[in-house]
Design a protein around this motif. Structure first.
Motif, PDB file in Angstrom:
ATOM      1  N   SER A  88       0.834  -1.197   0.000  1.00  0.00           N
ATOM      2  CA  SER A  88       0.000   0.000   0.000  1.00  0.00           C
ATOM      3  C   SER A  88       0.868   1.246   0.000  1.00  0.00           C
ATOM      4  N   THR A  90       0.107   4.008   1.242  1.00  0.00           N
ATOM      5  CA  THR A  90      -0.011   4.639   2.558  1.00  0.00           C
ATOM      6  C   THR A  90       1.179   4.282   3.431  1.00  0.00           C
ATOM      7  N   ALA A 102      -3.570   8.402  -1.978  1.00  0.00           N
ATOM      8  CA  ALA A 102      -4.085   7.348  -1.098  1.00  0.00           C
ATOM      9  C   ALA A 102      -5.314   7.897  -0.405  1.00  0.00           C
ATOM     10  N   ARG A 103      -6.180   6.994   0.046  1.00  0.00           N
ATOM     11  CA  ARG A 103      -7.395   7.443   0.721  1.00  0.00           C
ATOM     12  C   ARG A 103      -7.026   8.232   1.979  1.00  0.00           C
ATOM     13  N   TYR A 381     -11.279  -6.165   9.280  1.00  0.00           N
ATOM     14  CA  TYR A 381     -11.478  -4.954  10.067  1.00  0.00           C
ATOM     15  C   TYR A 381     -12.215  -5.241  11.371  1.00  0.00           C
ATOM     16  N   SER A 405     -17.635  -5.645   3.356  1.00  0.00           N
ATOM     17  CA  SER A 405     -16.179  -5.674   3.228  1.00  0.00           C
ATOM     18  C   SER A 405     -15.462  -5.592   4.566  1.00  0.00           C
ATOM     19  N   THR A 412      -4.601  -5.798   3.246  1.00  0.00           N
ATOM     20  CA  THR A 412      -4.695  -4.532   3.975  1.00  0.00           C
ATOM     21  C   THR A 412      -6.011  -4.413   4.734  1.00  0.00           C
ATOM     22  N   HIS A 414      -9.147  -3.501   5.106  1.00  0.00           N
ATOM     23  CA  HIS A 414     -10.177  -2.665   4.521  1.00  0.00           C
ATOM     24  C   HIS A 414      -9.493  -1.504   3.836  1.00  0.00           C
ATOM     25  N   GLU A 415     -10.207  -0.803   2.976  1.00  0.00           N
ATOM     26  CA  GLU A 415      -9.574   0.352   2.328  1.00  0.00           C
ATOM     27  C   GLU A 415      -9.295   1.471   3.329  1.00  0.00           C
ATOM     28  N   LEU A 417      -7.278   1.993   6.428  1.00  0.00           N
ATOM     29  CA  LEU A 417      -6.123   1.151   6.744  1.00  0.00           C
ATOM     30  C   LEU A 417      -5.637   1.219   8.190  1.00  0.00           C
TER      31      LEU A 417
END
Length: 688
Positions: A88, A90, A102-103, A381, A405, A412, A414-415, A417
């Motif tokens: 990732s 991140t 990145a989110r 998560y 999800s 990773t 979940h999106e 992180l």
């Protein structure tokens, strides 16, 4: 104390000698060993600390895992912990002071969520790297942390070194949360490596750092108060009074006193589970430097409230993401596996109460393995006490996402992180606190597991203690003590609260057990080859409880969390039973193809008949050569009486409202909860 142009670690040692009046010449030691000895002696002799902590943490690397715990550590290094930065951006780009996509990240500056998420990972990874003496991981993580250190020493006035912030900004828009977790990572790096430059950077930042005066009881609020953790640790390493004075200023603030008064009056607010666990320990951490017992009591009262209203059987409060009551399909965010254990650990060091060791073990042996794949390549998560594919839980909380999800295992998680980064702390934090130093220059066995500790006792005599055991999968523990020379020091051995008939032998001779705060103190002159044999007979315990409604707050009731139908139900009171054996929670395992798919044709519609320990049999087998929490390899299994019944769980009724009448009675085999990905651990109750 001035730290300019000098080795900060050396200065800590000098401060220790000044306080103790020591004039002896120290033997040649590594920088890491010097740092620990200096920290220990400073803590013990510092007149500014009104209440001395009972235990003193050892640096990462002093305790080496063996046996099944080493299997877990190596899996983590080969999996998520060792490779997050490759999976990732991140984790690959955060804390470099550059923009990236990145989110939650600012594409121009790199600010935002990734700072928090990557600091979690760096904290866990640096600890694991030194614990395993993993050169590749040490090089990977130290290169990242050195960049932060260099940024501070080259002009940065915070760990977010590429931004020049003033004090006002730090109180308002400054990312105090991410900053505190980077501080924790740098403290771990400083202690494990012994590098003076790391302590120099910590002292530079925290010597002039205002703690934020936001009441940390405020629901959902993130404040700079969390920097108190690494600030106090930095003070213990450096002796810089500016840092202590900043902490004392916060301790005496109106906001802190307001929080302490509220909690001691049983006035609590539901909030985000991670923030709750991070914030509630702060009053206790201020207790040693203030001497105010009501600070310690405030933290304990808050923890008692969490246990009473939100505790799930695996040892952590529910959090979806706010604390969410008690139920078979309530979830705990994986962040809280590490966060809750860290809070108990800090309280443990301050008070020395053995029951806190029991709680940490319960979390590590049960909650820690459940949300991560057996090979440590993927994680989820959320975890819940009961999980059946597509049925329990039949819906997912709206945060962090609106679909299923949150339960999917992937590299990773979940999106969002945060959880995957925080998970990396769980294994190394447990390992490095299996043993801790004591103020009287002894050692304490604070947690149990196969391990080897190398540290210093008495007048800084090196000692190695090797612990051979498969605990908690067996009841016996054998320790071999090997000091460099015969030396007198106290050895403290924790007696688990669940053990009613413990046995201790020194060199084969029984020891009288009169435990104080859950510990037996053995004070003697130890020589090479002395042995300590512990026997902690385990017993089955069956507990009965009832589910509770979600808290009546807007986050749940108005659907801000998820719109979960169950969150709108006010009459939630279904009975359940749980089964434990020693520190292990047990579950009925629903076999899986992988963590995201249960095997077809699996039956799980059982209500528990067994209501007492005598009706449940224990089955033991050999510990496997390599431990990966496989159901079939479980070395301890329980055989319980159950009855099948027509169980149709729904979103608003995951457990039957009352006891049920079963049709066919049979024996079912339960395994440790940590072995399962799909399971029943909160059982419906069958009428006799």
């Amino acid at each position: 104390m001035c730290r300019k142009n000098k080795s900060a670690v050396f200065i800590a040692l000098v401060a220790s000698c000044v306080l103790t009046g020591c004039t002896c010449k120290k033997p040649a030691l590594s920088q890491r060993d010097e740092a620990f000895i200096g920290k220990r002696d400073f803590i013990v002799n510092d007149p500014s600390v009104k209440v001395k902590p009972v235990f003193i943490s050892l640096p990462a690397g002093a305790v080496s895992p063996q046996g099944w715990i080493r299997d877990c550590a190596v899996n983590a290094s080969n999996g998520i912990t060792g490779h997050l930065d490759e999976w990732s951006p991140t984790y690959g780009m955060a804390w470099k002071g550059v923009g990236f996509e990145a989110r939650g990240a600012d594409p121009k500056t790199g600010m935002g969520w990734p700072l928090e998420q990557a600091s979690y990972w760096l904290d866990g990874a640096v600890r694991l790297a030194y614990i395993l003496n993993d050169t590749a991981l040490i090089n990977k993580v130290s290169s990242r942390l050195d960049q932060v250190v260099d940024g501070v020493l080259n002009g940065g006035n915070s760990f977010i070194y590429w931004q020049n912030v003033d004090f006002i900004d730090r109180k308002q828009d400054f990312n105090n949360w991410a900053h505190s977790h980077m501080g924790r990572a740098l403290v771990a790096y400083c202690e494990a490596s012994g590098k003076p430059r790391v302590l120099e950077a910590l002292t530079k930042v925290y010597g002039d750092f205002p703690l934020v005066s936001v009441p940390f009881h405020t629901k959902g609020r993130v404040s700079g108060c969390n920097n108190a953790d690494p600030m106090l640790a930095t003070y213990e390493l450096s002796g810089d009074k500016r840092i202590l004075n900043a902490v004392l200023e916060m301790a005496e603030s109106a906001e802190t006193k307001e929080t302490v008064q509220k909690w001691n009056s049983h006035d609590y607010e539901n909030g985000h589970g991670v923030i709750v666990y991070e914030n509630l320990r702060i009053p206790a951490m201020l207790y040693p430097c203030t001497g105010h017992p009501d600070f310690l009591q405030a933290t304990k009262a808050h923890l008692d409230w969490l246990d009473e209203h939100h505790l799930l059987p695996f040892g952590i409060a529910s959090s979806e993401e706010h604390v969410a009551g008690i139920g078979a399909t309530r979830n705990t965010e994986t962040c809280n596996v590490a966060t809750s254990a860290w809070t108990y650990q800090q309280l443990y060091e301050i008070t020395g109460e053995g029951s806190l060791g029991d709680r940490i073990e319960k979390i590590f042996f049960n909650a820690a393995p459940a949300p991560v794949a057996r090979d440590y390549q993927t994680m989820a998560y959320y975890q819940s006490p009961n999980r059946i594919e597509e049925l329990m839980p039949s819906e997912t909380p709206g945060h962090p996402g609106s679909d299923a999800s949150s339960y999917i295992f992937r590299p990773t998680g979940h999106e969002v992180l945060c959880c995957v980064g925080n998970l990396t702390r769980a294994v190394p934090n447990y390992i490095m606190h299996i043993w801790m130093g004591t103020a009287d220059r002894g050692l304490a066995a604070t947690l149990y597991g196969p391990s080897e500790v190398n540290t210093f006792v008495g007048k800084d005599v090196p000692v190695k203690i090797t612990t051979e055991t498969a605990y908690p999968f067996e009841e016996t523990i054998k320790m071999t003590v090997e000091p460099a020379k015969a030396v007198a020091f106290p050895l403290y051995l924790r007696i688990p609260e669940w053990c009613k008939q413990p046995e201790i032998k020194i060199n084969g001779e029984p020891v009288s057990i009169n435990s104080l705060s859950g510990f037996v103190k053995v004070d003697r002159k130890w020589k090479k080859g002395d042995t300590v044999d512990l026997n902690f007979p385990m017993r089955v315990e069956v507990a009965t409880g009832r589910e509770t409604a979600f808290p009546r707050e807007d986050y749940f009731v108005k659907g801000g969390s998820s719109g979960r139908p169950l969150a709108h139900e006010t009459e939630v009171n279904s009975p359940y039973r749980t089964v434990s054996y020693g520190p292990l929670l047990f579950a009925f395992p629903v076999k899986d193809i992988n963590p995201n798919r249960q095997a077809s044709g699996e039956k799980w519609n059982y209500a528990l008949i067994s209501e007492d320990a005598q009706s449940i049999r224990v089955s033991r087998s050999e510990m496997p050569a390599t431990w990966q929490w496989q159901i079939e390899d479980a070395p301890v299994k329980l055989i319980a009486k159950a009855a099948t019944f027509d169980w149709q769980p729904s979103a608003i009724l995951p457990l039957p409202k009352e006891e049920v009448t079963g049709s066919e009675e049979m024996d079912i085999t339960l395994v440790p909860y940590g072995c399962t990905k799909f399971r029943i651990s909160m059982f419906p109750i069958a009428k006799k």
